[in-house]
Design a protein around this motif. Structure first.
Motif, PDB file in Angstrom:
ATOM      1  N   ALA A   1     -66.073   9.295 -67.152  1.00 22.98           N
ATOM      2  CA  ALA A   1     -64.860   8.692 -66.586  1.00 22.98           C
ATOM      3  C   ALA A   1     -63.945   9.753 -65.990  1.00 22.98           C
ATOM      4  O   ALA A   1     -62.723   9.734 -66.176  1.00 22.98           O
ATOM      5  CB  ALA A   1     -64.107   7.882 -67.650  1.00 22.98           C
ATOM      6  N   MET A   2     -64.544  10.660 -65.231  1.00 25.33           N
ATOM      7  CA  MET A   2     -63.752  11.723 -64.603  1.00 25.33           C
ATOM      8  C   MET A   2     -62.908  11.122 -63.473  1.00 25.33           C
ATOM      9  O   MET A   2     -63.322  10.181 -62.800  1.00 25.33           O
ATOM     10  CB  MET A   2     -64.678  12.795 -64.011  1.00 25.33           C
ATOM     11  N   GLN A   3     -61.733  11.731 -63.242  1.00 26.74           N
ATOM     12  CA  GLN A   3     -60.837  11.267 -62.189  1.00 26.74           C
ATOM     13  C   GLN A   3     -61.164  11.881 -60.835  1.00 26.74           C
ATOM     14  O   GLN A   3     -60.691  11.392 -59.798  1.00 26.74           O
ATOM     15  CB  GLN A   3     -59.392  11.624 -62.532  1.00 26.74           C
ATOM     16  N   GLY A   4     -61.935  12.961 -60.861  1.00 29.86           N
ATOM     17  CA  GLY A   4     -62.253  13.629 -59.598  1.00 29.86           C
ATOM     18  C   GLY A   4     -62.602  15.077 -59.867  1.00 29.86           C
ATOM     19  O   GLY A   4     -62.978  15.447 -60.988  1.00 29.86           O
ATOM     20  N   THR A   5     -62.442  15.939 -58.857  1.00 35.81           N
ATOM     21  CA  THR A   5     -62.714  17.368 -59.033  1.00 35.81           C
ATOM     22  C   THR A   5     -61.497  18.186 -58.637  1.00 35.81           C
ATOM     23  O   THR A   5     -60.734  17.766 -57.742  1.00 35.81           O
ATOM     24  CB  THR A   5     -63.901  17.823 -58.143  1.00 35.81           C
ATOM     25  N   PRO A   6     -61.252  19.309 -59.313  1.00 40.05           N
ATOM     26  CA  PRO A   6     -62.051  19.812 -60.417  1.00 40.05           C
ATOM     27  C   PRO A   6     -61.739  19.088 -61.730  1.00 40.05           C
ATOM     28  O   PRO A   6     -60.606  18.670 -61.942  1.00 40.05           O
ATOM     29  CB  PRO A   6     -61.614  21.279 -60.513  1.00 40.05           C
ATOM     30  N   THR A   7     -62.741  18.941 -62.572  1.00 43.27           N
ATOM     31  CA  THR A   7     -62.537  18.441 -63.933  1.00 43.27           C
ATOM     32  C   THR A   7     -63.118  19.463 -64.891  1.00 43.27           C
ATOM     33  O   THR A   7     -64.245  19.905 -64.718  1.00 43.27           O
ATOM     34  CB  THR A   7     -63.212  17.068 -64.154  1.00 43.27           C
ATOM     35  N   THR A   8     -62.319  19.833 -65.883  1.00 40.46           N
ATOM     36  CA  THR A   8     -62.688  20.855 -66.855  1.00 40.46           C
ATOM     37  C   THR A   8     -62.875  20.197 -68.211  1.00 40.46           C
ATOM     38  O   THR A   8     -61.951  19.557 -68.721  1.00 40.46           O
ATOM     39  CB  THR A   8     -61.577  21.919 -66.944  1.00 40.46           C
ATOM     40  N   ILE A   9     -64.081  20.319 -68.757  1.00 41.37           N
ATOM     41  CA  ILE A   9     -64.392  19.679 -70.032  1.00 41.37           C
ATOM     42  C   ILE A   9     -64.873  20.716 -71.039  1.00 41.37           C
ATOM     43  O   ILE A   9     -65.708  21.562 -70.713  1.00 41.37           O
ATOM     44  CB  ILE A   9     -65.466  18.592 -69.825  1.00 41.37           C
ATOM     45  N   LEU A  10     -64.320  20.654 -72.260  1.00 37.62           N
ATOM     46  CA  LEU A  10     -64.770  21.538 -73.328  1.00 37.62           C
ATOM     47  C   LEU A  10     -65.455  20.704 -74.411  1.00 37.62           C
ATOM     48  O   LEU A  10     -64.925  19.671 -74.851  1.00 37.62           O
ATOM     49  CB  LEU A  10     -63.597  22.294 -73.959  1.00 37.62           C
ATOM     50  N   ILE A  11     -66.625  21.165 -74.820  1.00 42.78           N
ATOM     51  CA  ILE A  11     -67.426  20.468 -75.829  1.00 42.78           C
ATOM     52  C   ILE A  11     -67.626  21.404 -77.004  1.00 42.78           C
ATOM     53  O   ILE A  11     -67.966  22.586 -76.809  1.00 42.78           O
ATOM     54  CB  ILE A  11     -68.782  20.059 -75.221  1.00 42.78           C
ATOM     55  N   ASP A  12     -67.382  20.921 -78.214  1.00 42.14           N
ATOM     56  CA  ASP A  12     -67.466  21.800 -79.385  1.00 42.14           C
ATOM     57  C   ASP A  12     -68.893  21.950 -79.895  1.00 42.14           C
ATOM     58  O   ASP A  12     -69.836  21.398 -79.335  1.00 42.14           O
ATOM     59  CB  ASP A  12     -66.517  21.329 -80.494  1.00 42.14           C
ATOM     60  N   ARG A  13     -69.036  22.736 -80.953  1.00 37.86           N
ATOM     61  CA  ARG A  13     -70.363  23.051 -81.488  1.00 37.86           C
ATOM     62  C   ARG A  13     -71.132  21.810 -81.963  1.00 37.86           C
ATOM     63  O   ARG A  13     -72.361  21.843 -82.054  1.00 37.86           O
ATOM     64  CB  ARG A  13     -70.261  24.025 -82.665  1.00 37.86           C
ATOM     65  N   GLN A  14     -70.398  20.767 -82.270  1.00 37.88           N
ATOM     66  CA  GLN A  14     -71.051  19.529 -82.732  1.00 37.88           C
ATOM     67  C   GLN A  14     -71.257  18.551 -81.567  1.00 37.88           C
ATOM     68  O   GLN A  14     -71.599  17.385 -81.796  1.00 37.88           O
ATOM     69  CB  GLN A  14     -70.212  18.844 -83.814  1.00 37.88           C
ATOM     70  N   GLY A  15     -71.028  19.024 -80.360  1.00 36.62           N
ATOM     71  CA  GLY A  15     -71.287  18.180 -79.199  1.00 36.62           C
ATOM     72  C   GLY A  15     -70.236  17.130 -78.931  1.00 36.62           C
ATOM     73  O   GLY A  15     -70.513  16.132 -78.266  1.00 36.62           O
ATOM     74  N   ARG A  16     -68.997  17.355 -79.394  1.00 36.11           N
ATOM     75  CA  ARG A  16     -67.957  16.371 -79.156  1.00 36.11           C
ATOM     76  C   ARG A  16     -66.996  16.890 -78.067  1.00 36.11           C
ATOM     77  O   ARG A  16     -66.757  18.092 -77.960  1.00 36.11           O
ATOM     78  CB  ARG A  16     -67.163  16.115 -80.437  1.00 36.11           C
ATOM     79  N   ILE A  17     -66.442  15.949 -77.299  1.00 31.39           N
ATOM     80  CA  ILE A  17     -65.492  16.315 -76.246  1.00 31.39           C
ATOM     81  C   ILE A  17     -64.174  16.697 -76.910  1.00 31.39           C
ATOM     82  O   ILE A  17     -63.586  15.922 -77.661  1.00 31.39           O
ATOM     83  CB  ILE A  17     -65.242  15.143 -75.267  1.00 31.39           C
ATOM     84  N   ARG A  18     -63.673  17.889 -76.630  1.00 31.14           N
ATOM     85  CA  ARG A  18     -62.410  18.353 -77.221  1.00 31.14           C
ATOM     86  C   ARG A  18     -61.319  18.566 -76.176  1.00 31.14           C
ATOM     87  O   ARG A  18     -60.157  18.726 -76.522  1.00 31.14           O
ATOM     88  CB  ARG A  18     -62.648  19.652 -78.001  1.00 31.14           C
TER      89      ARG A  18
END
Lengths: 187, 187, 187, 187
Positions: free
Chosen positions: A124-141
């Motif tokens: 559900a990104m709004q456009g670019t650029p989009t910056t996403i961080l994912i933790d060691r357990q694979g969850r969006i943070r």
């Protein structure tokens, strides 16, 4: 009360990597997922150089930087693998880059938005650029649209790296002596 | 095998604060101690603006930014409280700033190095700018001379904030849901 | 219908020059007069670096860069020769700098505006930074308060240099072949 | 002992203009010809923004800015009109841009250099970005490969504008009172 797991990437191709990658395969590492378009000025001037700085500074400490080329406009101009390869070559971008799989109605004419690429839609990104961080357990943070400051992004990454750091846990040593990207403190 | 405790500040005066401050009084917070000289170009162009960004971004999350004016050269030009006050006013610096106590032989002539100011000497600083991070237990966790990138400084701060975060511990909630400078994740 | 002649400088001292200078002595050259205060952030971050770029690029082509330290506030902090000398040393400013002569009521307390310095008053400057261009005949051709872009300043200087260029006139050669800061075109 | 006349442009198409342009049709104006490739980082980060600044600042004073898309590599990625149109749209470039006519052996594979585009070859350009200034008589007065500073480019333009300025000549008025990009001095 759970954090959202990061959807697996749905891609049509990879560049800068011999083997295809996946979030499942990167489990245990922090993942910076940087969604961009080669014709997006903010991506070129800010987000991609920032992603490169993160790769230079944090790769040795367990952070994986993955670019995601999510084309939702100007398909004729930027939709091909050749165009992306030329762009990555000229801009000296070395981290792995995935080509987001086209959506249902990709559009033919230049400039037509068509359907959103699949991974972009899944997040559900709004456009670019989009910056996403994912933790060691694979969850969006973290999920940001637009420019993120180095200070904020650095803090988010440093915080995630400090969570359950496998380096310090097993032998009972003082977590304060664990190596961090800032160095390894002498005893 | 212990980290070094941060020496208490030895100052001759404070600006931008009604009451004198001390590291003992700041225990429990992360402290960014930024040593500078008003005539140091790298301090003016990089370190002080960076310290201000840290103050804006992290104060609400338990980080205290303290400036330390450690004059070791050009004492006539920058050694007075009036000069420092004028500088802080013109550069819109609002965080507390301590005047490092002069060393044994402060020097009279313009340009004379004299003895190092007391806090600068206690920390064995190499010069200005010097960026020091102190953790919640009052120990030195970072000490850099010269320019530090926002990415590196942000990561160091984020990492220290994640250590033993009092917010998440007491009630057994998932530490991953604790508020961070990046925000408070919805359950 | 005459342009205004530039008032002679009224100074209390000079730095970075063995002999005192004067606009009369600089007649025949283009003069960039840069009025600043060492505690003026816009002067430090923009105007002085710009003046230095002009000195590097145009000195060989008949442009003289003169700094004018016109202190009208924070006299205690920045009113002394020692303070100015320390500032010019640390900021590596090598072009000649004049100390504007104090006005009638210079003020004693830190921060007191007092009367405007004499040269600042003679030019009716609005404050610092002020950028003034004087042509070969000693007339004021540009007077700006605040930031000036490199493009605009370069154009003004290039235009003044092209006026009655003594290099090209005497021998009847094609003025288009005259040397300019851009180089000397081959025949 | 003559300056070189600027070769007429050989183009395969124009964007941002209703009618095709030519150097012959621009005679009497100063022309800034900016050769670029949309995948050339230095063009995107420096030369094109600079050309836009020149257009904003000098168009009213008789300077025409013309972009020249001279593709000599990555033809598949950037050789089409659609790609260029998308690029100009996203980067908000409004001045006229010509598509340099392909050379003899344009190449098919991605990345293949092929023959140089015709105008690029006619000017013996070294690559992109290339910045060319043409005077009112249609002669080349500046030709630079790589980054040019605003100060140098501004001076070159200001100098060319001051040559035989039609505004000041006819009525015998003082040329020093002629309007310049810096303004119109009051009598």
């Amino acid at each position: 009360m759970k954090l959202k797991p990061a959807p697996e990437l749905t891609v049509s191709g990879w560049l800068n990597t011999a083997e295809p990658l996946s979030l499942a395969g990167l489990r245990g590492r922090i993942v910076l997922l940087e969604a961009f378009q080669m014709l997006c000025p903010g991506c070129v001037s800010h987000a991609l150089p920032q992603a490169r700085r993160v790769a230079e500074h944090f790769t040795a400490h367990g952070v994986a930087v993955i670019g995601l080329h999510s084309v939702f406009e100007h398909h004729q101009a930027q939709g091909s693998r050749e165009a992306l390869a030329a762009f990555l070559h000229e801009y000296r971008i070395a981290f792995p880059v995935a080509m987001d799989a086209p959506g249902d109605a990709p559009g033919d004419a230049a400039g037509d938005r068509g359907g959103l690429p699949r991974t972009m839609a899944a997040y559900a990104m709004q456009g670019t650029p989009t910056t996403i961080l994912i933790d060691r357990q694979g969850r969006i943070r973290r999920h940001s649209f637009g420019a993120v400051t180095d200070l904020a992004l650095g803090a988010a990454i440093g915080s995630l790296l400090a969570e359950g750091d496998p380096v310090s846990a097993p032998d009972g040593s003082d977590p304060a002596l664990a190596c961090t990207p800032e160095g390894c403190p002498a005893p």
